[in-house]
Design a protein around this motif. Structure first.
Motif, PDB file in Angstrom:
ATOM      1  N   ARG A   1       3.187  10.470   5.960  1.00  0.00           N
ATOM      2  CA  ARG A   1       3.680  11.391   4.937  1.00  0.00           C
ATOM      3  C   ARG A   1       3.020  12.761   5.019  1.00  0.00           C
ATOM      4  N   GLY A   2       1.892  12.816   5.717  1.00  0.00           N
ATOM      5  CA  GLY A   2       1.135  14.063   5.764  1.00  0.00           C
ATOM      6  C   GLY A   2       0.428  14.346   4.454  1.00  0.00           C
ATOM      7  N   ASP A   3       0.048  13.278   3.746  1.00  0.00           N
ATOM      8  CA  ASP A   3      -0.585  13.410   2.429  1.00  0.00           C
ATOM      9  C   ASP A   3      -2.098  13.483   2.616  1.00  0.00           C
ATOM     10  N   ASP A   4      -2.636  14.704   2.660  1.00  0.00           N
ATOM     11  CA  ASP A   4      -4.072  14.889   2.892  1.00  0.00           C
ATOM     12  C   ASP A   4      -4.916  14.379   1.735  1.00  0.00           C
ATOM     13  N   GLU A   5      -4.410  14.516   0.503  1.00  0.00           N
ATOM     14  CA  GLU A   5      -5.168  14.047  -0.659  1.00  0.00           C
ATOM     15  C   GLU A   5      -5.349  12.530  -0.610  1.00  0.00           C
ATOM     16  N   ALA A   6      -4.266  11.827  -0.284  1.00  0.00           N
ATOM     17  CA  ALA A   6      -4.355  10.363  -0.189  1.00  0.00           C
ATOM     18  C   ALA A   6      -5.281   9.956   0.946  1.00  0.00           C
ATOM     19  N   LEU A   7      -5.221  10.676   2.063  1.00  0.00           N
ATOM     20  CA  LEU A   7      -6.109  10.363   3.190  1.00  0.00           C
ATOM     21  C   LEU A   7      -7.565  10.515   2.795  1.00  0.00           C
ATOM     22  N   GLU A   8      -7.859  11.546   2.015  1.00  0.00           N
ATOM     23  CA  GLU A   8      -9.242  11.763   1.576  1.00  0.00           C
ATOM     24  C   GLU A   8      -9.704  10.630   0.672  1.00  0.00           C
ATOM     25  N   ARG A   9      -8.823  10.192  -0.247  1.00  0.00           N
ATOM     26  CA  ARG A   9      -9.180   9.068  -1.122  1.00  0.00           C
ATOM     27  C   ARG A   9      -9.413   7.798  -0.320  1.00  0.00           C
ATOM     28  N   ILE A  10      -8.563   7.572   0.676  1.00  0.00           N
ATOM     29  CA  ILE A  10      -8.694   6.354   1.491  1.00  0.00           C
ATOM     30  C   ILE A  10      -9.968   6.389   2.308  1.00  0.00           C
ATOM     31  N   ARG A  11     -10.329   7.567   2.837  1.00  0.00           N
ATOM     32  CA  ARG A  11     -11.589   7.675   3.592  1.00  0.00           C
ATOM     33  C   ARG A  11     -12.790   7.346   2.711  1.00  0.00           C
ATOM     34  N   GLU A  12     -12.742   7.806   1.466  1.00  0.00           N
ATOM     35  CA  GLU A  12     -13.830   7.487   0.536  1.00  0.00           C
ATOM     36  C   GLU A  12     -13.910   5.984   0.290  1.00  0.00           C
TER      37      GLU A  12
ATOM     38  N   LEU B   1      -6.390  -1.051   3.548  1.00  0.00           N
ATOM     39  CA  LEU B   1      -6.818   0.331   3.758  1.00  0.00           C
ATOM     40  C   LEU B   1      -6.158   0.932   4.996  1.00  0.00           C
ATOM     41  N   GLN B   2      -6.034   0.147   6.051  1.00  0.00           N
ATOM     42  CA  GLN B   2      -5.422   0.643   7.282  1.00  0.00           C
ATOM     43  C   GLN B   2      -3.940   0.959   7.073  1.00  0.00           C
ATOM     44  N   GLU B   3      -3.247   0.092   6.332  1.00  0.00           N
ATOM     45  CA  GLU B   3      -1.824   0.319   6.078  1.00  0.00           C
ATOM     46  C   GLU B   3      -1.619   1.563   5.207  1.00  0.00           C
ATOM     47  N   ARG B   4      -2.465   1.713   4.198  1.00  0.00           N
ATOM     48  CA  ARG B   4      -2.359   2.887   3.341  1.00  0.00           C
ATOM     49  C   ARG B   4      -2.675   4.166   4.104  1.00  0.00           C
ATOM     50  N   GLN B   5      -3.672   4.081   4.992  1.00  0.00           N
ATOM     51  CA  GLN B   5      -4.020   5.252   5.800  1.00  0.00           C
ATOM     52  C   GLN B   5      -2.869   5.640   6.730  1.00  0.00           C
ATOM     53  N   LYS B   6      -2.253   4.627   7.334  1.00  0.00           N
ATOM     54  CA  LYS B   6      -1.123   4.889   8.231  1.00  0.00           C
ATOM     55  C   LYS B   6       0.035   5.528   7.474  1.00  0.00           C
ATOM     56  N   ALA B   7       0.334   4.985   6.289  1.00  0.00           N
ATOM     57  CA  ALA B   7       1.435   5.523   5.497  1.00  0.00           C
ATOM     58  C   ALA B   7       1.137   6.953   5.056  1.00  0.00           C
ATOM     59  N   ALA B   8      -0.118   7.223   4.680  1.00  0.00           N
ATOM     60  CA  ALA B   8      -0.492   8.568   4.249  1.00  0.00           C
ATOM     61  C   ALA B   8      -0.398   9.563   5.402  1.00  0.00           C
ATOM     62  N   LYS B   9      -0.765   9.133   6.613  1.00  0.00           N
ATOM     63  CA  LYS B   9      -0.657  10.006   7.785  1.00  0.00           C
ATOM     64  C   LYS B   9       0.798  10.330   8.085  1.00  0.00           C
TER      65      LYS B   9
ATOM     66  N   PRO C   1       0.809  -1.233   0.000  1.00  0.00           N
ATOM     67  CA  PRO C   1       0.000   0.000   0.000  1.00  0.00           C
ATOM     68  C   PRO C   1       0.833   1.269   0.000  1.00  0.00           C
ATOM     69  N   ALA C   2       1.891   1.311   0.830  1.00  0.00           N
ATOM     70  CA  ALA C   2       2.699   2.524   0.930  1.00  0.00           C
ATOM     71  C   ALA C   2       3.421   2.812  -0.389  1.00  0.00           C
ATOM     72  N   MET C   3       3.961   1.770  -1.022  1.00  0.00           N
ATOM     73  CA  MET C   3       4.680   1.970  -2.282  1.00  0.00           C
ATOM     74  C   MET C   3       3.714   2.297  -3.419  1.00  0.00           C
ATOM     75  N   ARG C   4       2.507   1.725  -3.358  1.00  0.00           N
ATOM     76  CA  ARG C   4       1.518   2.039  -4.381  1.00  0.00           C
ATOM     77  C   ARG C   4       1.166   3.533  -4.336  1.00  0.00           C
ATOM     78  N   ASP C   5       0.996   4.060  -3.123  1.00  0.00           N
ATOM     79  CA  ASP C   5       0.710   5.486  -2.983  1.00  0.00           C
ATOM     80  C   ASP C   5       1.914   6.323  -3.405  1.00  0.00           C
ATOM     81  N   ALA C   6       3.125   5.832  -3.095  1.00  0.00           N
ATOM     82  CA  ALA C   6       4.328   6.563  -3.483  1.00  0.00           C
ATOM     83  C   ALA C   6       4.431   6.670  -5.007  1.00  0.00           C
ATOM     84  N   ILE C   7       4.155   5.572  -5.709  1.00  0.00           N
ATOM     85  CA  ILE C   7       4.198   5.581  -7.175  1.00  0.00           C
ATOM     86  C   ILE C   7       3.143   6.533  -7.730  1.00  0.00           C
TER      87      ILE C   7
END
Length: 298
Positions: free
Chosen positions: A188-199, A178-186, A13-19
């Motif tokens: 990084r401080g990536d608000d856009e990714a957090l919003e997508r994950i919440r959806e 979803l939990q791992e991606r949310q943790k990684a986004a937090k 999840p973290a690398m997918r968001d990074a890419i």
């Protein structure tokens, strides 16, 4: 970068968001990037892995995506597959058949026997037609052992046969992802990714209900058979239906205790004895039949 390498990165999840971040900030691979351009969204380890795996290659003034078209296709496929399971298929909720619902209602009616004397006496009287010959031959403590073995056997077998472990694992994998991606986004401080994950989390809210239905289905079948046994034991002990010689047990530390005496906190001796025998028999049955406990992570 090989196809397996890209697939391996996208599985994390973290690398997918990074890419996805790199692809977006490079304008779909048309611009080169420096570490300073993404340092607020990627960790240095993620940046380094993208370079080491060949996802990013050195350009004239920075790093560029090696194969933007392939990255775009892979990201689009992953985005379209955010709802499906690991095989790319949607996890369809498993509906209960009419007989599952009938069993559930019957088990609920039996459950009311814990408080309703009429239901308890009716169920126990029918049970006694079958169990009375056994109580005439065996002492009461041995009857409890026998019942614990029987209930442990059918409980273990029903749990194994009626639980759809693959679907449970698919539900759990999606939620963990979803939990791992949310943790990684937090981190990084990536608000856009957090919003997508919440959806995505809101869209997957039905997973909790689906997991509950899958886990509870074998339980109603187990309750259908277990509750009447427990009601009969209670009727036997508390209703004064034990033989004159069936006074209780000799327990280490506690000594001689009657079946109705509290043994562990408020729990009476017969309840504690039944649960101990039941837990021991289930463990033995699982090992004997090589049945693993059904769980999402098993």
């Amino acid at each position: 970068m090989s196809e397996p390498q890209l697939a391996s990165l996208l599985e994390e999840p973290a690398m997918r968001d990074a890419i996805a971040v790199v692809f977006e900030r490079s304008d779909g691979g048309r611009e080169e990037l420096q570490w300073a351009d993404v340092r607020n969204a990627l960790s240095s380890d993620q940046w380094g892995r993208l370079i080491r795996t060949g996802t990013l290659v050195e350009g004239s003034s920075g790093f560029a995506i090696a194969d933007p078209d392939r990255i775009q296709r892979a990201l689009e496929e992953r985005d379209q597959g955010s709802e499906p399971d690991e095989n790319g298929d949607e996890i369809e909720a498993e509906p209960w058949a009419w007989y599952d619902k009938a069993v559930g209602l019957t088990a609920l009616a039996f459950f009311m026997g814990y408080w309703n004397t009429g239901i308890r006496n009716t169920v126990a009287s029918f049970d006694d037609l079958v169990l009375a010959p056994i109580t005439d031959v065996l002492p009461f403590y041995a009857v409890i052992i026998l019942l614990a073995i029987v209930t442990g056997l059918y409980s273990t077998v029903l749990q194994a046969r009626l639980t759809n472990t693959e679907k449970l694992q698919a539900y759990q994998k999606r939620m963990n992802d979803l939990q791992e991606r949310q943790k990684a986004a937090k981190e990084r401080g990536d608000d856009e990714a957090l919003e997508r994950i919440r959806e995505e989390q809101m869209a997957a809210a039905g997973d909790q209900l689906g997991m509950f239905k899958l886990q509870f289905r074998p339980m109603v079948w187990i309750m259908l058979l277990t509750i009447p046994v427990f009601l009969w034991l209670r009727w036997k002990v508390r209703g004064g239906h034990l033989g004159s010689g069936e006074t209780g047990l000799v327990v280490p530390l506690a000594g001689a205790v009657s079946w109705q005496d509290p043994l562990v906190g408020p729990m009476a001796t017969w309840i504690v004895w039944y649960f101990l025998c039941s837990m021991a028999s289930r463990q033995l049955i699982r090992k004997t039949l090589a049945i693993q406990p059904a769980s999402p992570s098993s």
